[in-house]
Design a protein around this motif. Sequence first.
Motif, PDB file in Angstrom:
ATOM      1  N   PRO A  73       0.828  -1.204   0.000  1.00 37.91           N
ATOM      2  CA  PRO A  73       0.000   0.000   0.000  1.00 37.91           C
ATOM      3  C   PRO A  73       0.864   1.258   0.000  1.00 37.91           C
ATOM      4  N   LYS A  74       0.423   2.271  -0.732  1.00 41.55           N
ATOM      5  CA  LYS A  74       1.081   3.565  -0.627  1.00 41.55           C
ATOM      6  C   LYS A  74       0.846   4.125   0.770  1.00 41.55           C
ATOM      7  N   GLU A  75       1.714   5.011   1.195  1.00 40.83           N
ATOM      8  CA  GLU A  75       1.676   5.472   2.576  1.00 40.83           C
ATOM      9  C   GLU A  75       0.308   6.037   2.961  1.00 40.83           C
ATOM     10  N   HIS A  76      -0.298   6.815   2.056  1.00 47.26           N
ATOM     11  CA  HIS A  76      -1.587   7.420   2.405  1.00 47.26           C
ATOM     12  C   HIS A  76      -2.733   6.422   2.377  1.00 47.26           C
ATOM     13  N   MET A  77      -2.461   5.183   1.902  1.00 48.07           N
ATOM     14  CA  MET A  77      -3.494   4.144   1.877  1.00 48.07           C
ATOM     15  C   MET A  77      -3.322   3.131   3.011  1.00 48.07           C
ATOM     16  N   ARG A  78      -2.418   3.402   3.919  1.00 45.73           N
ATOM     17  CA  ARG A  78      -2.220   2.516   5.070  1.00 45.73           C
ATOM     18  C   ARG A  78      -3.240   2.839   6.158  1.00 45.73           C
ATOM     19  N   LYS A  79      -4.482   2.815   5.774  1.00 47.38           N
ATOM     20  CA  LYS A  79      -5.587   3.106   6.672  1.00 47.38           C
ATOM     21  C   LYS A  79      -6.702   2.115   6.404  1.00 47.38           C
ATOM     22  N   MET A 164      -3.242  -2.934  -9.053  1.00 43.66           N
ATOM     23  CA  MET A 164      -3.893  -3.263  -7.794  1.00 43.66           C
ATOM     24  C   MET A 164      -3.608  -2.202  -6.735  1.00 43.66           C
ATOM     25  N   ILE A 165      -4.646  -1.801  -6.012  1.00 42.28           N
ATOM     26  CA  ILE A 165      -4.534  -0.786  -4.960  1.00 42.28           C
ATOM     27  C   ILE A 165      -4.790  -1.471  -3.623  1.00 42.28           C
ATOM     28  N   VAL A 166      -3.741  -1.667  -2.851  1.00 46.99           N
ATOM     29  CA  VAL A 166      -3.849  -2.322  -1.547  1.00 46.99           C
ATOM     30  C   VAL A 166      -4.065  -1.266  -0.475  1.00 46.99           C
ATOM     31  N   ILE A 167      -4.942  -1.575   0.484  1.00 48.32           N
ATOM     32  CA  ILE A 167      -5.220  -0.650   1.573  1.00 48.32           C
ATOM     33  C   ILE A 167      -5.083  -1.388   2.904  1.00 48.32           C
ATOM     34  N   GLY A 168      -5.056  -0.628   3.971  1.00 52.43           N
ATOM     35  CA  GLY A 168      -5.010  -1.223   5.301  1.00 52.43           C
ATOM     36  C   GLY A 168      -3.644  -1.106   5.954  1.00 52.43           C
ATOM     37  N   GLU A 169      -3.584  -1.479   7.216  1.00 53.83           N
ATOM     38  CA  GLU A 169      -2.388  -1.275   8.016  1.00 53.83           C
ATOM     39  C   GLU A 169      -1.340  -2.370   7.852  1.00 53.83           C
ATOM     40  N   HIS A 170      -1.709  -3.500   7.234  1.00 51.13           N
ATOM     41  CA  HIS A 170      -0.741  -4.566   6.999  1.00 51.13           C
ATOM     42  C   HIS A 170       0.289  -4.097   5.969  1.00 51.13           C
ATOM     43  N   PRO A 171       1.572  -4.470   6.100  1.00 51.08           N
ATOM     44  CA  PRO A 171       2.603  -3.944   5.198  1.00 51.08           C
ATOM     45  C   PRO A 171       2.474  -4.380   3.742  1.00 51.08           C
ATOM     46  N   TYR A 172       1.762  -5.487   3.469  1.00 51.77           N
ATOM     47  CA  TYR A 172       1.611  -5.920   2.074  1.00 51.77           C
ATOM     48  C   TYR A 172       0.441  -6.885   1.984  1.00 51.77           C
ATOM     49  N   LEU A 173       0.066  -7.211   0.743  1.00 53.80           N
ATOM     50  CA  LEU A 173      -0.945  -8.222   0.485  1.00 53.80           C
ATOM     51  C   LEU A 173      -0.482  -9.055  -0.699  1.00 53.80           C
ATOM     52  N   ASP A 174      -0.452 -10.373  -0.525  1.00 55.20           N
ATOM     53  CA  ASP A 174      -0.059 -11.290  -1.598  1.00 55.20           C
ATOM     54  C   ASP A 174      -1.277 -11.696  -2.417  1.00 55.20           C
ATOM     55  N   GLN A 200      -7.125  14.925 -13.703  1.00 57.42           N
ATOM     56  CA  GLN A 200      -7.186  14.551 -12.303  1.00 57.42           C
ATOM     57  C   GLN A 200      -8.368  13.608 -12.059  1.00 57.42           C
ATOM     58  N   LEU A 201      -8.036  12.330 -11.856  1.00 56.66           N
ATOM     59  CA  LEU A 201      -9.025  11.312 -11.516  1.00 56.66           C
ATOM     60  C   LEU A 201      -8.690  10.787 -10.127  1.00 56.66           C
ATOM     61  N   TYR A 202      -9.651  10.837  -9.226  1.00 54.93           N
ATOM     62  CA  TYR A 202      -9.371  10.494  -7.838  1.00 54.93           C
ATOM     63  C   TYR A 202     -10.406   9.530  -7.263  1.00 54.93           C
ATOM     64  N   LEU A 203      -9.919   8.693  -6.348  1.00 57.30           N
ATOM     65  CA  LEU A 203     -10.793   7.992  -5.425  1.00 57.30           C
ATOM     66  C   LEU A 203     -10.924   8.848  -4.177  1.00 57.30           C
ATOM     67  N   ARG A 204     -12.130   8.916  -3.650  1.00 57.19           N
ATOM     68  CA  ARG A 204     -12.384   9.644  -2.399  1.00 57.19           C
ATOM     69  C   ARG A 204     -12.804   8.616  -1.353  1.00 57.19           C
ATOM     70  N   LEU A 205     -11.918   8.370  -0.385  1.00 58.46           N
ATOM     71  CA  LEU A 205     -12.155   7.342   0.617  1.00 58.46           C
ATOM     72  C   LEU A 205     -12.306   7.962   1.983  1.00 58.46           C
ATOM     73  N   ILE A 206     -13.102   7.309   2.824  1.00 57.63           N
ATOM     74  CA  ILE A 206     -13.360   7.800   4.164  1.00 57.63           C
ATOM     75  C   ILE A 206     -12.821   6.789   5.164  1.00 57.63           C
ATOM     76  N   THR A 207     -11.965   7.249   6.050  1.00 55.72           N
ATOM     77  CA  THR A 207     -11.352   6.339   7.021  1.00 55.72           C
ATOM     78  C   THR A 207     -12.376   5.837   8.027  1.00 55.72           C
ATOM     79  N   ARG A 208     -12.175   4.599   8.446  1.00 58.94           N
ATOM     80  CA  ARG A 208     -13.073   3.994   9.437  1.00 58.94           C
ATOM     81  C   ARG A 208     -12.749   4.535  10.801  1.00 58.94           C
TER      82      ARG A 208
END
Length: 210
Positions: A73-79, A164-174, A200-208
């Motif tokens: 995950p990119k740093e801003h997607m580690r949520k 692939m766009i990985v999200i979450g606090e885990h360091p990676y996803l296989d 400019q194309l964006y995803l707008r995500l809301i943190t849990r």
Amino acid sequence: MSFIPLTPLNIKAFQNYGSIISPDEEVEQLDSEQKNANQGTAIKLIKVSSLQNNFPEQYKIKNPNCNLFRCFPKEHMRKNFECVNQDSSETNVVLHELKVLEKHPFSSQTFIPMGRSTSMGFAYIVVVALPNEKGEPDLLTLKAFLCKPNQAVTYGAGVWHAPMIVIGEHPYLDFTVIINELFDIQKPEFDLQERFFDQQLYLRLITRSQ
């Protein structure tokens, strides 16, 4: 700035872009006559995803390859993110820019996530678009799906998709990835096409909520 519609993944919503493997959904839809497998210790669901090999016959590609992708995950997607398309304070909003789409004209591509618990929430995001009459990405069909760690996605042959766009606090996803491939050094992009975007194309995500 344009925002890409984003929704939790389900079988019906994804059907124009390929197919998915979604065990919880599929088991719920079983009728009472569904037979168990393995002497009653398992449930077997057949043909849960459609694999495509549309390569011309002269290339003689008979069997798909089984590859492994370790995605970070990119740093801003580690949520951890919740269902989107709702009001939220700006402090809870994360924007993710989409810069490239790719497609495989001759093969489907199946991504099967491994090793993450469903208790950790959504694990990755897929972004897809259908081709227009010229085979280019039709941005009017651009959609994004939040995916659980026990859901697998099969992009249909010729369907545009983001890496692939990985999200979450885990360091990676296989991911185990099943695809038909042509290994030809003279035609490295024979079944891979990419399109880069300067708009400019964006995803707008809301943190849990924590």
